[in-house]
Design an enzyme around this catalytic site. Structure first.
Site, short mmCIF file in Angstrom:
data_model
loop_
_atom_site.label_atom_id
_atom_site.label_comp_id
_atom_site.label_asym_id
_atom_site.label_seq_id
_atom_site.Cartn_x
_atom_site.Cartn_y
_atom_site.Cartn_z
N ASP A 9 -7.50 -3.08 6.45
CA ASP A 9 -7.72 -3.05 4.98
C ASP A 9 -9.12 -2.62 4.55
O ASP A 9 -9.68 -3.22 3.61
CB ASP A 9 -7.40 -4.42 4.37
CG ASP A 9 -5.94 -4.83 4.55
OD1 ASP A 9 -5.19 -4.12 5.22
OD2 ASP A 9 -5.57 -5.90 4.00
N ASP A 47 -3.39 -2.53 2.62
CA ASP A 47 -2.81 -3.39 1.59
C ASP A 47 -2.24 -2.46 0.53
O ASP A 47 -2.96 -1.58 0.02
CB ASP A 47 -3.93 -4.29 1.03
CG ASP A 47 -3.45 -5.67 0.63
OD1 ASP A 47 -2.55 -6.23 1.29
OD2 ASP A 47 -4.01 -6.23 -0.35
N HIS A 49 0.25 -2.72 -2.61
CA HIS A 49 1.09 -3.53 -3.48
C HIS A 49 1.70 -2.73 -4.63
O HIS A 49 1.00 -1.90 -5.24
CB HIS A 49 0.25 -4.64 -4.12
CG HIS A 49 -0.36 -5.61 -3.15
ND1 HIS A 49 0.37 -6.29 -2.20
CD2 HIS A 49 -1.65 -6.03 -2.99
CE1 HIS A 49 -0.44 -7.09 -1.52
NE2 HIS A 49 -1.67 -6.95 -1.97
N HIS A 82 -5.11 -5.65 -7.26
CA HIS A 82 -5.84 -4.88 -6.25
C HIS A 82 -4.88 -4.06 -5.40
O HIS A 82 -3.72 -4.41 -5.26
CB HIS A 82 -6.66 -5.82 -5.34
CG HIS A 82 -5.78 -6.70 -4.50
ND1 HIS A 82 -5.22 -7.86 -4.98
CD2 HIS A 82 -5.35 -6.57 -3.22
CE1 HIS A 82 -4.49 -8.42 -4.03
NE2 HIS A 82 -4.53 -7.65 -2.94
N LYS A 107 1.31 -2.78 4.01
CA LYS A 107 1.81 -4.17 3.94
C LYS A 107 1.64 -4.70 2.53
O LYS A 107 0.85 -4.16 1.75
CB LYS A 107 1.06 -5.05 4.95
CG LYS A 107 -0.43 -5.14 4.66
CD LYS A 107 -1.13 -5.93 5.74
CE LYS A 107 -2.60 -6.05 5.47
NZ LYS A 107 -2.93 -6.75 4.21
N CYS A 152 -6.87 -11.30 5.79
CA CYS A 152 -6.04 -10.35 6.54
C CYS A 152 -6.49 -10.17 7.98
O CYS A 152 -5.66 -9.98 8.87
CB CYS A 152 -5.95 -9.04 5.78
SG CYS A 152 -5.00 -9.27 4.24
#
Ligand code: VGL
Ligand code: ZN
Length: 201
Positions: A9, A47, A49, A82, A107, A152
Site C-alpha cells: 500500500d 488498497d 476501495h 481513501h 484489496k 496492512c
C-alpha cells in the site's frame, strides 16, 4: 530458498498530504527502491476501495474517522475516504519503482468488508490470490515493507506466516498510523510473538 518482497500500500493517500496520511510515509520509498534487486520476486498490494466502502466514516451517519463500529459482525475502525478506485490517491507513489513488480493485488474492493491483509479480507472469507501466486512461484521466504505497520503491514505479515512462509518485516521500510501512540511498537511485538522476524536495513 526463494525470496519475495511484498510492498504494501505505498499509495498517495497514505503519504504526507494524503487523505489517510501516515507520518513519514514518504521516507520509506528510497529504501524500498534500493532493496528490490535483492529479491527473486516482487509483488505489491493496493488498497482499492469503491466510493461506498463501509470503512469510510463518511458512509455512516454521525460517525467520524477513528471511531469503531460493527460492520456486518466485524469490528471496523472508520477511516477518512481513501484509496478510492481510479482516484489519484489510490495510485502508487510516483517515485516508487514499480518496474520489477510482477503482480499487483488489489484489496478492499468489497464495500461490505475491509481488507488489511494482502492475502485475505478481514473475515478471512475471500482470498486475493497473493498466497496462491507466491506458492505457485515456489516462494519460501517473504519480506514485508510499506504502509501501515499497525494495519496492512501487520495483517499481511501475520497471514504470510500463517500460510507457512518464513516471514520478515523490514521495520525501517515501514511506518505506522498510530491512532494510539504505541500502536506501531505493539504491532511489532505481536508479530515477533507470532514468529515473524523483525529486521532493520
Ligand atoms: C490501511 C487503514 C485503512 C493500510 C488501509 O494500508 O494500512 N489502513 N486502509
Ligand atoms: Zn483502506
Amino acid at each position: 530458498m526463494k525470496k519475495a518482497l511484498i510492498i504494501v500500500d505505498i499509495q498517495n493517500d497514505f503519504l504526507p498530504g494524503g487523505a489517510l496520511a501516515v507520518n513519514e510515509g514518504d521516507q520509506i520509498i528510497p529504501l524500498v527502491n534500493s532493496i528490490q534487486n535483492q529479491f527473486d520476486l516482487i509483488v505489491a498490494t493496493q488498497d482499492w476501495h469503491p466510493a461506498n466502502h463501509g470503512s469510510f466514516a463518511a458512509n455512516h451517519q454521525e460517525k467520524s474517522p477513528g471511531e469503531v463500529i460493527d460492520l456486518y459482525g466485524l469490528t471496523q475502525v472508520l477511516w477518512p475516504v481513501h484509496c478510492v478506485q481510479n482516484s489519484p490517491g489510490a495510485e502508487f507513489a510516483s517515485d516508487l519503482d514499480m518496474k520489477q513488480v510482477a503482480k499487483i493485488f488489489p484489496k478492499g474492493t468489497d464495500p461490505d468488508i475491509d481488507s488489511y491483509s494482502g492475502f485475505f479480507d478481514n473475515g478471512r472469507k475471500k482470498k486475493t490470490g497473493l498466497g496462491d501466486f507466491l506458492q505457485s512461484e515456489g516462494v519460501t521466504h517473504v519480506y514485508v515493507v510499506g504502509l501501515a505497520t499497525d494495519y496492512c503491514v501487520k495483517y499481511t505479515a501475520l497471514d504470510a506466516a500463517s500460510l507457512g512462509f518464513q516471514t520478515t518485516v523490514i521495520k525501517d521500510a515501514c511506518r505506522g498510523v498510530n491512532l494510539q501512540p504505541n500502536d506501531t511498537e505493539d504491532a511489532l511485538s505481536e508479530m515477533l510473538a507470532k514468529g515473524i522476524k523483525i529486521m532493520t536495513l
